[in-house]
Design an enzyme around this catalytic site. Sequence first.
Site, short mmCIF file in Angstrom:
data_model
loop_
_atom_site.label_atom_id
_atom_site.label_comp_id
_atom_site.label_asym_id
_atom_site.label_seq_id
_atom_site.Cartn_x
_atom_site.Cartn_y
_atom_site.Cartn_z
CD GLU A 104 -2.95 1.12 2.25
OE1 GLU A 104 -3.62 1.89 2.48
OE2 GLU A 104 -2.88 -0.23 3.07
CB THR B 55 -0.47 6.09 8.84
OG1 THR B 55 -1.59 6.95 9.56
CG2 THR B 55 0.33 7.37 8.22
#
Length: 277
Positions: free
Chosen positions: A182, A225
Amino acid sequence: MFTVLTHQPCEQAGLKALYRTPAIITLVLLLVSVVILVSVTLIQIHKQEVLSPGLKYGIVLDAGSSRTTVYVYQWPAEKENNTGVVSQTFKCSVKGSGISSYGNNPQEAPKAFEDCMGKVKGQVPAHLHGSTRIYLGATAGMRLLRLQNETAAKEVLASIQSYFKAQPFDFRGAQIISGQEEGVYGWITANYLMGNFLEKNLWHMWVHPHGVETTGALDLGGASTQISFVAGEKVGLNTSDIVQVSLYGYMYTLYTHSFQCYGRNEAEKRFLAMLFQ
């Protein structure tokens, strides 16, 4: 006397020829330049005719923790150094929450896609549906569900896979991507949009920008995050947070790390829990 009369015209002719020499050289260089320019133009036109058989399409579903977004991309059939020059042509937000919210009723998950998929079918030419790849990547929301209830996570993905296998597109899978993946995808997206990988030169050809540095990316999601940036030369390649990515003929060494449970939604949950305590 005859000697002088005989050589004087020769000397004058030589001088005239000498004076004309720069003009002749300039004319020759101009003609050569025109020939080269015309040749390059014809080569570019011929290249476009030969190497542009049409556009390719791809569909990506970004299944985040709070929502799912459908993207349609297109690119010329030819690639630049084994990487396509991609542009986004359509975006659709799936109604409702992310797919991880269907842990208690996995069979309901595909119904949320119906509206967007109906619109996507109109964005891709019908004769290309069968060759257009579609892929779903789930992020931190599903990573958390897998940690909490692996069976539920598998059932949600299985339900989604059954739905897309029945669609006219070339379904390539629905899976939970890692936090590292990601982070890398976020870094690629940010730098691609900023033009740090490619630019067009005077001949309208894609080239690598000279002297352009890449930009680090900080992705604040719902459940995690990610931070990613080009690593320094002294960073060893044996660390788990180092990834090498090849794009448009260039190799990039990235540091990327995902902070699970440090996304916006998870931060709100922890804050509310502290208030209740």
